[in-house]
Motif scaffolding. Sequence first.
Motif, short mmCIF file in Angstrom:
data_model
loop_
_atom_site.label_atom_id
_atom_site.label_comp_id
_atom_site.label_asym_id
_atom_site.label_seq_id
_atom_site.Cartn_x
_atom_site.Cartn_y
_atom_site.Cartn_z
N ILE A 101 0.83 -1.21 0.00
CA ILE A 101 0.00 0.00 0.00
C ILE A 101 0.86 1.26 0.00
O ILE A 101 0.40 2.33 -0.44
CB ILE A 101 -0.99 0.02 1.18
N GLN A 102 2.12 1.16 0.45
CA GLN A 102 3.01 2.31 0.34
C GLN A 102 3.28 2.64 -1.12
O GLN A 102 3.18 3.80 -1.54
CB GLN A 102 4.33 2.04 1.05
N ALA A 103 3.60 1.62 -1.91
CA ALA A 103 3.88 1.83 -3.33
C ALA A 103 2.65 2.37 -4.04
O ALA A 103 2.74 3.29 -4.87
CB ALA A 103 4.34 0.51 -3.97
N VAL A 104 1.48 1.83 -3.70
CA VAL A 104 0.23 2.29 -4.31
C VAL A 104 -0.02 3.75 -3.96
O VAL A 104 -0.43 4.56 -4.81
CB VAL A 104 -0.94 1.41 -3.84
N ALA A 105 0.25 4.12 -2.72
CA ALA A 105 -0.02 5.49 -2.26
C ALA A 105 0.84 6.50 -3.00
O ALA A 105 0.34 7.56 -3.45
CB ALA A 105 0.22 5.59 -0.75
N ASN A 114 -8.68 10.38 -9.11
CA ASN A 114 -8.48 9.51 -7.96
C ASN A 114 -9.81 9.29 -7.24
O ASN A 114 -10.32 10.18 -6.58
CB ASN A 114 -7.45 10.16 -7.03
N VAL A 115 -10.39 8.09 -7.37
CA VAL A 115 -11.74 7.84 -6.86
C VAL A 115 -11.77 7.69 -5.34
O VAL A 115 -12.81 7.86 -4.72
CB VAL A 115 -12.35 6.59 -7.52
N PHE A 116 -10.63 7.34 -4.73
CA PHE A 116 -10.61 7.13 -3.29
C PHE A 116 -10.26 8.40 -2.51
O PHE A 116 -10.46 8.45 -1.30
CB PHE A 116 -9.60 6.03 -2.93
N GLY A 117 -9.74 9.39 -3.20
CA GLY A 117 -9.39 10.62 -2.52
C GLY A 117 -7.97 10.62 -1.99
O GLY A 117 -7.42 9.57 -1.61
N GLN A 118 -7.36 11.78 -1.95
CA GLN A 118 -5.98 11.93 -1.52
C GLN A 118 -5.78 11.45 -0.08
O GLN A 118 -4.77 10.83 0.25
CB GLN A 118 -5.59 13.40 -1.64
N ARG A 119 -6.76 11.71 0.78
CA ARG A 119 -6.64 11.34 2.20
C ARG A 119 -6.50 9.83 2.37
O ARG A 119 -5.78 9.37 3.28
CB ARG A 119 -7.87 11.86 2.95
N THR A 120 -7.17 9.06 1.53
CA THR A 120 -7.08 7.60 1.63
C THR A 120 -5.64 7.13 1.48
O THR A 120 -5.15 6.30 2.26
CB THR A 120 -7.95 6.93 0.55
N TYR A 121 -4.95 7.68 0.50
CA TYR A 121 -3.57 7.27 0.26
C TYR A 121 -2.62 7.79 1.32
O TYR A 121 -1.59 7.17 1.61
CB TYR A 121 -3.14 7.71 -1.14
N GLU A 122 -2.98 8.91 1.93
CA GLU A 122 -2.18 9.39 3.06
C GLU A 122 -2.36 8.48 4.27
O GLU A 122 -1.42 8.28 5.05
CB GLU A 122 -2.56 10.84 3.38
N ILE A 123 -3.54 7.91 4.43
CA ILE A 123 -3.75 6.91 5.49
C ILE A 123 -2.91 5.67 5.20
O ILE A 123 -2.32 5.07 6.10
CB ILE A 123 -5.25 6.55 5.61
N PHE A 124 -2.85 5.28 3.92
CA PHE A 124 -2.00 4.14 3.53
C PHE A 124 -0.55 4.40 3.94
O PHE A 124 0.14 3.51 4.46
CB PHE A 124 -2.06 3.92 2.02
N LEU A 125 -0.08 5.62 3.69
CA LEU A 125 1.30 5.97 4.06
C LEU A 125 1.50 5.89 5.56
O LEU A 125 2.54 5.44 6.04
CB LEU A 125 1.64 7.38 3.55
N PHE A 126 0.49 6.32 6.32
CA PHE A 126 0.60 6.26 7.78
C PHE A 126 0.64 4.80 8.26
O PHE A 126 1.42 4.46 9.15
CB PHE A 126 -0.56 6.99 8.43
N ILE A 127 -0.19 3.95 7.67
CA ILE A 127 -0.20 2.53 8.06
C ILE A 127 1.16 1.91 7.78
O ILE A 127 1.72 1.17 8.61
CB ILE A 127 -1.31 1.78 7.31
N ASN A 128 1.73 2.20 6.61
CA ASN A 128 3.05 1.67 6.28
C ASN A 128 4.11 2.16 7.26
O ASN A 128 4.97 1.38 7.69
CB ASN A 128 3.43 2.08 4.86
N GLY A 129 4.03 3.43 7.65
CA GLY A 129 5.05 4.00 8.51
C GLY A 129 4.88 3.65 9.98
O GLY A 129 5.84 3.77 10.75
N SER A 130 3.71 3.22 10.38
CA SER A 130 3.48 2.87 11.79
C SER A 130 3.39 1.37 11.96
O SER A 130 4.34 0.73 12.47
CB SER A 130 2.20 3.55 12.29
N LEU A 131 2.30 0.76 11.52
CA LEU A 131 2.13 -0.68 11.67
C LEU A 131 3.24 -1.45 10.97
O LEU A 131 3.77 -2.43 11.51
CB LEU A 131 0.77 -1.11 11.12
N GLY A 132 3.61 -1.02 9.76
CA GLY A 132 4.65 -1.72 9.01
C GLY A 132 5.97 -1.77 9.75
O GLY A 132 6.59 -2.83 9.87
N ILE A 133 6.40 -0.63 10.28
CA ILE A 133 7.70 -0.57 10.97
C ILE A 133 7.64 -1.32 12.30
O ILE A 133 8.59 -2.02 12.68
CB ILE A 133 8.11 0.89 11.19
#
Length: 376
Positions: A101-105, A114-133
Amino acid sequence: MFESMDTTTLQHYWWFLIALLGALFVFMNFVQGGQTLLYSVAKSEEERDLIVNSLGRKWELGFTTLVMFGGALFAAFPLFYATSFGGAYYVWMAILFCYIIQAVAYEYRKKPGNVFGQRTYEIFLFINGSLGIILVGTALGTLFTGGNFIVNEMNLSHWTKASYGLEAVLNFFNVAFGFMLFFLARVQAALYFLSNIDEEHIKARARVVVKYEGVLFLIAFLYVTYAILTMNGYSYDPSTKVVHPEALKYLHNFLAMPVVSIAFGIGALLVLGGLGIAALTQSTKGIWLSGLGTVLVVIALFLILGYNHTAYYPSLANIQSSLTIENSSGSRYTLVAMSYVSLMVPFVVAYIVAVWRAMDRKPMTIEEVQNDAHHY
């Protein structure tokens, strides 16, 4: 050249390479840390665009380092690759999902339509940076605490718990290791912003992150260090290969390898120095002190895990199934052949350095991002 080395030397050589690649990967996690700061360091859409584009220029370098780290493990120590990645399946699939999801974001955050909206992909980035790490750190913590696996005489492994690795999150040390990496990634991201971004409001907020979250990292780091030094480990007899418990094993490894101990100490001081000059002065060079220190500390931790006849992946189900650099390595032919391939690593590192310098000739500004035809 490599043909003249004995198998044990080759195994130690490859474990050092893996330690180096793992250390570079941990350093590059500042990209993930920065993704979790989008709404604390940045307060407007223009500032968020600036941060995402600053990180976007580096995220592929971190992903490349991760792939090289995994590839080196597969080539040199395939039994560990099969045992951990195949056994602790749910943990590694969760980590993989976080990186997908980081790469997708980065690819779709600013795409037209972008049908999901910019905020959705910013949430993806947060998940990658928090849960992922945190999950990566938890998985690395199991190298000290062990996993629930059995390896038979044919080197076929299987996991003994239906949770397939998720039980690692029930171990306090593993989780503490994960949060240590999480806070390290965040403070190093703040240090990176000081060096890479020319926007005073962002830099001021980044220094606040360094001051306060640097304390949280320090608490986690001190706990993890204390736990490692007082932890029981597993040794194996170099002649019989029999694995047995050893009290204070990792402390003994530090004492037996003074160069590694010195590297760990210098690395810790460099990390603290990088945080200190950013928090107490107006310097923007803290990322380089902290980055070099991170690399030295992680290399030292890997070396006390694998060297000095240590089982680097203890089995909690059957102590004799524990993995060492001797019983989990590839064949001598594979190690020799791949050692020649490893001579390309300095060229890859040189390429990364060249690309980094080309992208960072001057700090980024909001105007530069707005005028860029292709931005993240």
